[in-house]
Design a protein around this motif. Structure first.
Motif, PDB file in Angstrom:
ATOM      1  N   THR A 553       0.857  -1.189   0.000  1.00 45.00           N
ATOM      2  CA  THR A 553       0.000   0.000   0.000  1.00 45.00           C
ATOM      3  C   THR A 553       0.892   1.237   0.000  1.00 45.00           C
ATOM      4  N   GLY A 554       0.342   2.336  -0.536  1.00 48.19           N
ATOM      5  CA  GLY A 554       1.055   3.602  -0.541  1.00 48.19           C
ATOM      6  C   GLY A 554       0.078   4.738  -0.737  1.00 48.19           C
ATOM      7  N   SER A 555       0.530   5.950  -0.516  1.00 47.31           N
ATOM      8  CA  SER A 555      -0.342   7.113  -0.688  1.00 47.31           C
ATOM      9  C   SER A 555       0.484   8.291  -1.188  1.00 47.31           C
ATOM     10  N   GLY A 556      -0.192   9.202  -1.884  1.00 44.03           N
ATOM     11  CA  GLY A 556       0.498  10.371  -2.422  1.00 44.03           C
ATOM     12  C   GLY A 556       0.290  10.490  -3.916  1.00 44.03           C
ATOM     13  N   ASN A 557       0.769  11.600  -4.470  1.00 44.61           N
ATOM     14  CA  ASN A 557       0.578  11.852  -5.897  1.00 44.61           C
ATOM     15  C   ASN A 557       1.900  12.188  -6.577  1.00 44.61           C
ATOM     16  N   SER A 558       2.951  11.495  -6.171  1.00 48.12           N
ATOM     17  CA  SER A 558       4.246  11.580  -6.847  1.00 48.12           C
ATOM     18  C   SER A 558       4.978  10.280  -6.577  1.00 48.12           C
ATOM     19  N   GLN A 559       6.003  10.020  -7.373  1.00 49.96           N
ATOM     20  CA  GLN A 559       6.783   8.809  -7.138  1.00 49.96           C
ATOM     21  C   GLN A 559       7.373   8.804  -5.735  1.00 49.96           C
ATOM     22  N   ARG A 560       7.941   9.927  -5.334  1.00 48.34           N
ATOM     23  CA  ARG A 560       8.579   9.984  -4.015  1.00 48.34           C
ATOM     24  C   ARG A 560       7.572   9.753  -2.894  1.00 48.34           C
ATOM     25  N   ALA A 561       6.405  10.388  -2.989  1.00 43.43           N
ATOM     26  CA  ALA A 561       5.402  10.225  -1.928  1.00 43.43           C
ATOM     27  C   ALA A 561       4.936   8.777  -1.826  1.00 43.43           C
ATOM     28  N   LEU A 562       4.724   8.136  -2.971  1.00 43.07           N
ATOM     29  CA  LEU A 562       4.272   6.738  -2.945  1.00 43.07           C
ATOM     30  C   LEU A 562       5.332   5.821  -2.343  1.00 43.07           C
ATOM     31  N   ILE A 563       6.604   6.025  -2.726  1.00 48.81           N
ATOM     32  CA  ILE A 563       7.677   5.173  -2.206  1.00 48.81           C
ATOM     33  C   ILE A 563       7.869   5.407  -0.711  1.00 48.81           C
ATOM     34  N   GLU A 564       7.845   6.661  -0.294  1.00 53.48           N
ATOM     35  CA  GLU A 564       8.076   6.959   1.119  1.00 53.48           C
ATOM     36  C   GLU A 564       6.945   6.498   2.021  1.00 53.48           C
ATOM     37  N   SER A 565       5.784   6.191   1.442  1.00 50.76           N
ATOM     38  CA  SER A 565       4.651   5.706   2.250  1.00 50.76           C
ATOM     39  C   SER A 565       4.381   4.220   2.008  1.00 50.76           C
ATOM     40  N   LEU A 566       5.325   3.544   1.366  1.00 55.18           N
ATOM     41  CA  LEU A 566       5.113   2.147   0.983  1.00 55.18           C
ATOM     42  C   LEU A 566       5.148   1.239   2.215  1.00 55.18           C
ATOM     43  N   ASN A 567       4.093   0.435   2.369  1.00 51.28           N
ATOM     44  CA  ASN A 567       3.989  -0.524   3.468  1.00 51.28           C
ATOM     45  C   ASN A 567       3.429  -1.835   2.932  1.00 51.28           C
ATOM     46  N   GLY A 568       3.786  -2.935   3.606  1.00 54.16           N
ATOM     47  CA  GLY A 568       3.255  -4.219   3.184  1.00 54.16           C
ATOM     48  C   GLY A 568       4.261  -5.334   3.359  1.00 54.16           C
ATOM     49  N   ASN A 569       4.023  -6.439   2.661  1.00 47.49           N
ATOM     50  CA  ASN A 569       4.862  -7.628   2.771  1.00 47.49           C
ATOM     51  C   ASN A 569       5.105  -8.222   1.399  1.00 47.49           C
ATOM     52  N   ALA A 570       6.232  -8.949   1.297  1.00 44.00           N
ATOM     53  CA  ALA A 570       6.559  -9.635   0.053  1.00 44.00           C
ATOM     54  C   ALA A 570       7.453 -10.824   0.362  1.00 44.00           C
ATOM     55  N   SER A 571       7.392 -11.815  -0.512  1.00 42.75           N
ATOM     56  CA  SER A 571       8.308 -12.954  -0.438  1.00 42.75           C
ATOM     57  C   SER A 571       8.852 -13.199  -1.835  1.00 42.75           C
ATOM     58  N   PHE A 572      10.102 -13.654  -1.907  1.00 43.41           N
ATOM     59  CA  PHE A 572      10.717 -13.827  -3.211  1.00 43.41           C
ATOM     60  C   PHE A 572      11.642 -15.040  -3.195  1.00 43.41           C
ATOM     61  N   VAL A 573      11.853 -15.592  -4.386  1.00 42.10           N
ATOM     62  CA  VAL A 573      12.819 -16.658  -4.583  1.00 42.10           C
ATOM     63  C   VAL A 573      13.355 -16.543  -6.003  1.00 42.10           C
TER      64      VAL A 573
END
Length: 743
Positions: A553-573
């Motif tokens: 999830t994220g919020s904002g109306n610019s790339q920087r705002a969305l990245i700086e508000s990025l929250n959540g989970n991920a798994s990778f292999v």
């Protein structure tokens, strides 16, 4: 008998001469100008209009009843001092004898200098609405006579009205010169005018073709637009059948004004028009339309004119350069690649109502792409857009605006920083100092989304593509289904095949609040990681097939705002991969050689590190991803790690431990030969720097190497205790001594 006939003939001839003489006397001895007041009064009493006759009245009686009015004006009785129409001259004549048979046979009808002014006041009342109305009397306290109590109301017998008999049209010609019509809406301030109107017709008869030519200059003030028009064709009126046709209609002209930014659009239209009021049908067939470079053919039919009109037809637009056309009418398209929208053509069926429009069975070609399907606006007021389209190939990047100067500058600065760090990191095969963490922001602060437009969007789209190029990624068999209404946009599904792998995503964008909120769920399955990075113009630090599951999830109306508000989970292999330009085995050899107090005798045998599997889990908090369980399976060693990835600056900081089986090569370096004492030891590395460097930013962790050395020293003393004491002391005492030296 012959004498009687001769006498009768003489009598008739005499009567005719008397009538002619009487007409001559009336027209020469009787002057209608002496009766202007009476004529005005008749206009008030019968037509309920105020007629002003400033010029002379000319007339003739037989065989034509001719009339000419000069300098006349017409006003309503409600506002007699404000004429809504005036003219310089009206000339017409009517054959007398057919009038006795209720037929109107007219010669040429001429109208000169007609000026018609239509005005709607601030209350929405139009001056034409008062035509024919009688103003209310000044004393309207008791407009209706009262009926005494108990007395029956007077009965007015109904009057049977005869339906008016249609007057037969029979005019030799109609000519209008230099006419003007103006419409003024005081409430909105808008003014529409038609000036220099010139119209001429041939003979006007019922159910026969009437040649017609009309020219005029049209204009408006909001926005300022001026149009020159010319209309030609043949009009056919069948009043008994309520059928009206305009055959071989040709309309042409030019448009200029503020919306066209000073440029001119030349237009033309032709075809056959039909209005059948009895059947409630209208048609336009044989349509040919042109506007600058645009050329179109088609046909339209409208049914149910008495109810909700239904439009059906077909449209074909020949290939044209849309970009040049838009420029020719003073408009600007968003910046895009050179040559985009240079080849556009369309064939479609058309259907609609006064509040909707749809294009069905679409065959649309845009540059190198072909689309088929349906596009519809289901509600003009709500701007409800519906689209079901299938395309063979489509390159989205071609139609996206280039990066801004700010974004390009930030990218160049970062690329230079990474390149400098990478060059330093590669020097000396990892013997250089640990790279510093990046500090510059990696994302643009420019406005990303048109919030106001998205908030009003009502859309339901179902799109499929044989090949879709998006952000330089060649996606095969792409499919997108999305909806948007009331400020909530939902990506129901976005999927496709990518480099022999596949991906799928869904999410929502909520613009109902001041700060837009984004939620995304993504799955990437066995997609080559290096291909994705290479498509973005980056040197990949790793190769391999990546599988990723994320909920962010994220919020904002610019790339920087969305990245700086990025929250959540991920798994990778990542399976069957390679850490590029990162020889971890060499780093390990250096650590072993250090403990062996030896120097490596040869150069690194390779610069890459192959691995079987790299996996872990990520927890995102305000743009920083924590990875507590990184695991890499490498032939001859196992790697464990934990650290953070700072997406705000695209940096990383990891602590890595390598458990080694030893140098398994055929000719191991003598300095890093692994004896039994090194088996099972976890060798520490520190990885820090720009994320793009990957394992190239890893160095032997000297701080933790002391712990490894202490452990090895403790193990060596334990071996000596066992050797010296043997079985002479109890096991408890030996263990206590070993633990003392290992602390």
């Amino acid at each position: 008998m012959k004498a009687f006939g001769k006498i009768l003939g003489l009598v008739l001839l005499g009567l005719l001469l008397i009538i002619v003489a009487l007409g001559f006397a009336l027209t020469h001895l009787f002057d209608p100008n002496d009766y202007k007041d009476e004529i005005r009064q008749i206009a008030r009493d019968k037509a309920h209009i105020e007629l002003t006759l400033n010029g002379d009245i000319g007339w003739s009686l037989f065989p034509w009843l001719g009339l000419e009015l000069h300098e006349a004006s017409v006003a309503t009785l409600v506002k007699p001092a404000e004429p809504f129409a005036d003219l310089q001259m009206l000339g017409l004549s009517v054959r007398v004898l057919p009038l006795l048979r209720r037929e109107v046979q007219m010669s040429d009808v001429r109208v000169e200098g007609l000026n018609l002014r239509l005005n709607r006041d601030k209350d929405g009342h139009g001056n034409w609405e008062d035509i024919g109305k009688v103003p209310a009397p000044a004393d309207a306290a008791n407009p209706e006579p009262t009926v005494a109590a108990g007395e029956p109301a007077p009965q007015t017998p109904p009057v049977a009205e005869k339906p008016p008999q249609p007057i037969r049209l029979d005019i030799d010609s109609l000519t209008v010169n230099n006419a003007r019509v103006e419409y003024n809406d005081e409430k909105t301030g808008k003014i529409y005018t038609a000036e220099s109107i010139q119209m001429s017709t041939g003979a006007v008869h019922d159910s026969t073709n009437i040649p017609l030519k009309l020219t005029a200059f049209l204009s408006s003030n909001q926005p300022a637009v001026r149009v020159r028009t010319e209309l030609n064709g043949e009009l056919r009126i069948a009043r008994a059948l309520q059928r009206y046709q305009f055959e071989d209609m040709k309309l042409s002209g030019e448009v200029t004004g503020d919306p066209l930014q000073g440029k001119t659009m030349t237009f033309a239209a032709q075809g056959q028009l039909l209005l059948d009021k009895a059947a409630n049908v209208a048609e336009w067939t044989g349509i040919k339309i042109s506007a600058n470079q645009l050329r179109a053919l088609g046909e339209l039919k409208v049914n149910d004119l008495d109810k909700t009109p239904q439009i059906n037809g077909g449209l074909s637009i020949a290939q044209f350069d849309l970009a040049k056309f838009v420029d020719s009418i003073g408009q600007k398209l968003p910046a895009m690649a050179e040559g985009s929208l240079s080849k556009v053509e369309l064939v479609s069926r058309v259907a609609g109502t006064p509040n909707s429009l749809s294009f069905d069975n679409i065959n649309l070609k845009v540059d190198d792409s072909s689309f088929s399907g349906r596009i519809a606006i289901e509600d003009f007021a709500k701007q409800s857009l519906r689209a079901i389209l299938k395309a063979d190939t489509f390159n989205v990047d071609r139609y996206l605006p280039p990066k801004s100067a700010e974004a390009n500058s930030a990218t160049q600065v970062r690329q230079a920083e990474v390149a400098n760090t990478e060059a330093t990191a590669m020097a000396g095969a990892g013997s250089t100092p640990l790279p510093d963490s990046p500090t510059k922001g990696a994302w643009s602060t420019e406005r990303l989304l048109p919030i106001e437009r998205l908030a009003k969007l009502d859309v339901d789209a179902d799109l499929t593509f044989g090949q879709l190029t998006l952000d330089k990624l060649p996606i095969q068999n792409a499919a997108l289904k999305a909806t948007g209404q009331g400020g909530l946009l939902t990506l129901e599904n976005l999927r496709g095949d990518l480099y022999n792998g596949n991906f799928e995503a869904k999410g929502t964008l909520d613009v109902r609040q001041p700060v837009p909120a984004l939620s995304m769920q993504t799955r990437i399955n066995r997609v080559p990681a290096e291909k994705i990075l290479e498509s973005q113009g980056k040197n990949p630090p790793v190769k391999g097939l990546v599988t990723l599951d994320s909920t962010l999830t994220g919020s904002g109306n610019s790339q920087r705002a969305l990245i700086e508000s990025l929250n959540g989970n991920a798994s990778f292999v990542i399976n069957n991969g390679v850490l590029l330009n990162a020889n971890l085995e060499q780093q390990l050899c250096k650590g072993i050689a250090t403990l062996n107090r030896k120097s490596l005798s040869g150069e690194p045998r390779g610069k890459d590190t192959p691995f079987q599997e790299l996996k872990g889990n990520l927890t995102f908090r305000n743009g920083v991803a924590s990875n507590p369980d990184l695991k890499v399976r490498i032939p001859g060693m196992t790697v464990n790690g934990n650290g953070d990835v700072d997406l705000r600056v695209l940096g990383m900081d990891y602590r890595v431990g390598i458990v080694v089986e030893g140098d398994t090569s055929a000719m191991p370096d003598p300095a890093c030969q692994v004896g039994d004492k090194f088996v099972g030891i976890e060798w520490p590395l520190r990885c820090r720097g720009p994320l793009e460097l990957g394992a190239k930013a890893c160095r032997l962790d000297n701080e933790r190497m002391g712990q490894v050395a202490a452990k090895l020293a403790g193990d060596k003393l334990s071996d000596k205790i066992d050797e010296k004491l043997g079985d002479k002391v109890s096991p408890e005492l030996k263990n206590a001594l070993k633990g003392l030296f290992k602390r």
